[in-house]
Design a protein around this motif. Structure first.
Motif, mmCIF file in Angstrom:
data_model
loop_
_atom_site.group_PDB
_atom_site.id
_atom_site.type_symbol
_atom_site.label_atom_id
_atom_site.label_comp_id
_atom_site.label_asym_id
_atom_site.label_seq_id
_atom_site.Cartn_x
_atom_site.Cartn_y
_atom_site.Cartn_z
ATOM 1 N N ASN A 151 0.825 -1.202 0.000
ATOM 2 C CA ASN A 151 0.000 0.000 0.000
ATOM 3 C C ASN A 151 0.861 1.254 0.000
ATOM 4 O O ASN A 151 0.578 2.229 -0.701
ATOM 5 C CB ASN A 151 -0.910 0.031 1.219
ATOM 6 C CG ASN A 151 -1.764 -1.202 1.356
ATOM 7 O OD1 ASN A 151 -1.830 -2.031 0.457
ATOM 8 N ND2 ASN A 151 -2.427 -1.326 2.487
ATOM 9 N N ILE A 152 1.905 1.236 0.815
ATOM 10 C CA ILE A 152 2.792 2.391 0.921
ATOM 11 C C ILE A 152 3.501 2.644 -0.405
ATOM 12 O O ILE A 152 3.585 3.773 -0.881
ATOM 13 C CB ILE A 152 3.818 2.175 2.052
ATOM 14 C CG1 ILE A 152 3.115 2.100 3.404
ATOM 15 C CG2 ILE A 152 4.854 3.292 2.059
ATOM 16 C CD1 ILE A 152 4.039 1.765 4.555
ATOM 17 N N VAL A 153 4.026 1.585 -1.003
ATOM 18 C CA VAL A 153 4.774 1.735 -2.256
ATOM 19 C C VAL A 153 3.878 2.283 -3.361
ATOM 20 O O VAL A 153 4.263 3.212 -4.090
ATOM 21 C CB VAL A 153 5.390 0.384 -2.687
ATOM 22 C CG1 VAL A 153 6.124 0.536 -4.012
ATOM 23 C CG2 VAL A 153 6.350 -0.127 -1.616
ATOM 24 N N VAL A 154 2.671 1.729 -3.506
ATOM 25 C CA VAL A 154 1.754 2.190 -4.549
ATOM 26 C C VAL A 154 1.360 3.646 -4.313
ATOM 27 O O VAL A 154 1.313 4.454 -5.252
ATOM 28 C CB VAL A 154 0.508 1.292 -4.620
ATOM 29 C CG1 VAL A 154 -0.542 1.889 -5.545
ATOM 30 C CG2 VAL A 154 0.896 -0.099 -5.104
ATOM 31 N N ALA A 155 1.100 3.997 -3.069
ATOM 32 C CA ALA A 155 0.730 5.377 -2.757
ATOM 33 C C ALA A 155 1.847 6.340 -3.132
ATOM 34 O O ALA A 155 1.603 7.406 -3.709
ATOM 35 C CB ALA A 155 0.399 5.506 -1.269
ATOM 36 N N GLU A 156 3.091 5.977 -2.837
ATOM 37 C CA GLU A 156 4.214 6.853 -3.165
ATOM 38 C C GLU A 156 4.489 6.865 -4.668
ATOM 39 O O GLU A 156 4.927 7.876 -5.220
ATOM 40 C CB GLU A 156 5.457 6.432 -2.388
ATOM 41 C CG GLU A 156 5.311 6.647 -0.893
ATOM 42 C CD GLU A 156 6.647 6.634 -0.163
ATOM 43 O OE1 GLU A 156 7.661 7.028 -0.760
ATOM 44 O OE2 GLU A 156 6.666 6.213 1.006
ATOM 45 N N GLY A 161 -0.435 14.169 -6.144
ATOM 46 C CA GLY A 161 -1.066 15.131 -7.032
ATOM 47 C C GLY A 161 -2.409 14.716 -7.588
ATOM 48 O O GLY A 161 -3.179 15.559 -8.033
ATOM 49 N N GLY A 162 -2.706 13.411 -7.605
ATOM 50 C CA GLY A 162 -3.971 12.935 -8.124
ATOM 51 C C GLY A 162 -4.093 13.012 -9.634
ATOM 52 O O GLY A 162 -5.199 12.989 -10.175
ATOM 53 N N ALA A 163 -2.960 13.108 -10.333
ATOM 54 C CA ALA A 163 -3.007 13.236 -11.796
ATOM 55 C C ALA A 163 -2.150 12.184 -12.484
ATOM 56 O O ALA A 163 -1.730 12.369 -13.626
ATOM 57 C CB ALA A 163 -2.548 14.632 -12.208
ATOM 58 N N SER A 164 -1.902 11.060 -11.821
ATOM 59 C CA SER A 164 -0.978 10.066 -12.351
ATOM 60 C C SER A 164 -1.586 9.282 -13.508
ATOM 61 O O SER A 164 -2.767 8.928 -13.495
ATOM 62 C CB SER A 164 -0.555 9.095 -11.246
ATOM 63 O OG SER A 164 0.181 9.769 -10.256
ATOM 64 N N ALA A 368 -10.127 -0.792 3.865
ATOM 65 C CA ALA A 368 -9.130 0.269 3.871
ATOM 66 C C ALA A 368 -8.934 0.802 2.463
ATOM 67 O O ALA A 368 -8.761 0.045 1.527
ATOM 68 C CB ALA A 368 -7.792 -0.261 4.405
ATOM 69 N N GLN A 369 -8.979 2.141 2.317
ATOM 70 C CA GLN A 369 -8.721 2.726 1.007
ATOM 71 C C GLN A 369 -7.225 2.797 0.797
ATOM 72 O O GLN A 369 -6.475 3.246 1.653
ATOM 73 C CB GLN A 369 -9.305 4.133 0.911
ATOM 74 C CG GLN A 369 -9.093 4.774 -0.455
ATOM 75 C CD GLN A 369 -9.867 6.050 -0.606
ATOM 76 O OE1 GLN A 369 -10.927 6.217 -0.043
ATOM 77 N NE2 GLN A 369 -9.322 6.974 -1.363
ATOM 78 N N LEU A 370 -6.780 2.317 -0.343
ATOM 79 C CA LEU A 370 -5.350 2.221 -0.594
ATOM 80 C C LEU A 370 -4.819 3.405 -1.367
ATOM 81 O O LEU A 370 -3.796 3.954 -1.037
ATOM 82 C CB LEU A 370 -5.051 0.924 -1.380
ATOM 83 C CG LEU A 370 -5.545 -0.359 -0.745
ATOM 84 C CD1 LEU A 370 -5.095 -1.534 -1.563
ATOM 85 C CD2 LEU A 370 -5.056 -0.470 0.680
ATOM 86 N N TRP A 371 -5.479 3.731 -2.432
ATOM 87 C CA TRP A 371 -4.944 4.786 -3.275
ATOM 88 C C TRP A 371 -6.073 5.439 -4.035
ATOM 89 O O TRP A 371 -7.153 4.916 -4.096
ATOM 90 C CB TRP A 371 -3.896 4.265 -4.256
ATOM 91 C CG TRP A 371 -4.361 3.099 -5.028
ATOM 92 C CD1 TRP A 371 -5.109 3.079 -6.178
ATOM 93 C CD2 TRP A 371 -4.113 1.744 -4.709
ATOM 94 N NE1 TRP A 371 -5.343 1.827 -6.594
ATOM 95 C CE2 TRP A 371 -4.733 0.968 -5.717
ATOM 96 C CE3 TRP A 371 -3.415 1.080 -3.695
ATOM 97 C CZ2 TRP A 371 -4.673 -0.426 -5.721
ATOM 98 C CZ3 TRP A 371 -3.359 -0.278 -3.717
ATOM 99 C CH2 TRP A 371 -3.987 -1.015 -4.711
#
Length: 371
Positions: A151-156, A161-164, A368-371
């Protein structure tokens, strides 16, 4: 006759079907007539079933290799590509409403291993590549496994920015043991992720040469002079402990307080200014998150003003002694689906149940929301 509810804004995630039903058929047979009330088109999918008992029960070791195969991740997600296109055409976002390594709490020895972490990163980014906007890992109670490091890796990797925009690079002719993703923001390459699923340290390491633009594309080169890299590492795919993210770890099972400990280790790799290539080592087994710009590194997972690359994490309620998290009352009044007086959410307190199947049924609120 179709009755439409007087809803001021779309709030629902539906149709939430799986198994014997086909989402595309449901959508095409009239479900989108209710699209004004829909915020998301959602589906549910587990790659394996751990609810079965007796002769039908799945043996964890039989399916363990499935979580170390990029093709299997692609095969789970790509059937929903057409559903995502229907969602986009309807102006809706696509959500994986319920998923994890396996239903009913997952497989001991698989779902709590480093293999699940590698799988989780691959799976999360594959969903992003196939136009999923959100994904939810289903869990509940205190004894259900979670691929938290992933979860941490995907979030980073996706950043703040929400524009990936995510592309599956299909490394080495889509090698089943390797995965690679490029992440763009507003058309500019900002990050890359490379995964090594093989558990053979030293002998199965590989190196990726990263270039942005240049001779092969016919575009001006934008390859940086250096890049920063964070690694998700463990000694083997079957290990349960001593997993590290950029040199930091949450420690042993049942001993973690939810925070990463140790000094952050972010590697700086110099690129060849002549060839315009950056050689990125990907040890066996591991995940490498490459930051192609300083801004991408800053806008990933650290605290504001922290230049060390340390991920921002928080202590659990077990440590803080607070049973409930603090929340703004105005936000609470409009949450949980009923706009006020009868909230439907669940925190799964005391959810350490006796049977895995019982958890899967009763703990559906523990998401749990991941990303």
């Amino acid at each position: 006759m179709i009755a439409k509810l007087p809803i001021t804004k779309p709030i629902l995630a539906r149709p939430s079907i799986c198994c014997v039903w086909d989402t595309n058929t449901v959508l095409k047979d009239g479900y989108l007539n209710f699209k004004d009330s829909l915020a998301f088109i959602d589906v549910m999918h587990y790659p394996n079933n751990n609810c079965a008992t007796g002769a039908a029960a799945v043996v964890p070791q039989d399916v363990f290799p499935n979580y170390l195969n990029h093709h299997n991740v692609q095969n789970v997600v790509t059937p929903y590509a057409s559903t995502a296109q229907i969602s986009i055409a309807a102006g809706k976002q696509m959500m994986m409403m319920e998923t994890n390594t396996a239903s009913c709490g997952g497989f001991p020895g698989v779902s709590d291993s480093f293999a699940a972490s590698l799988w989780g990163v691959d799976y999360g980014l594959q969903m992003a590549y196939n136009n999923f906007t959100y994904a939810l890992l289903h869990f509940g109670g205190q004894n259900v496994y979670s691929v938290y490091y992933a979860n941490i890796v995907v979030a980073e990797a996706l950043g703040k920015g929400g524009a990936s925009q995510v592309i599956d690079l299909q490394l080495d002719n889509n090698n089943e043991n390797r995965a690679g993703y490029a992440i763009y923001e507003k058309g500019e390459a900002t990050r890359a992720v490379f995964i090594n699923h093989v558990s053979n340290p030293g002998a199965s390491d590989y190196t990726v040469q990263v270039a942005i633009g240049g001779q092969q594309t016919g575009l001006p080169s934008k390859t940086p002079t250096s890049v920063k890299v964070k690694y998700l590492r463990a000694d083997s795919v079957s290990i349960k402990y001593n997993i590290t993210w950029a040199g930091q770890t949450m420690g042993q099972q049942y001993a973690s307080d939810g925070r990463l400990y140790g000094d952050a280790e972010v590697q700086t790799i110099q690129c060849d200014t002549t060839t315009q290539l950056c050689d990125i080592p990907v040890p066996s087994p591991s995940v490498a998150l490459v930051f192609l710009t300083d801004e991408a590194f800053t806008n990933s997972g650290g605290a504001a003003g922290d230049a060390t690359g340390s991920t921002l994490t928080f202590a659990t309620t077990v440590t803080t002694g607070k049973v409930h998290a603090t929340i703004d009352l105005a936000a609470l009044a409009t949450s949980n689906g009923r706009n006020g007086s009868v909230p439907l959410g669940a925190t799964s307190k005391g959810g350490a149940l006796n049977s895995w199947a019982e958890q899967g049924v009763r703990m559906a609120g523990g998401v749990a929301q991941l990303w």
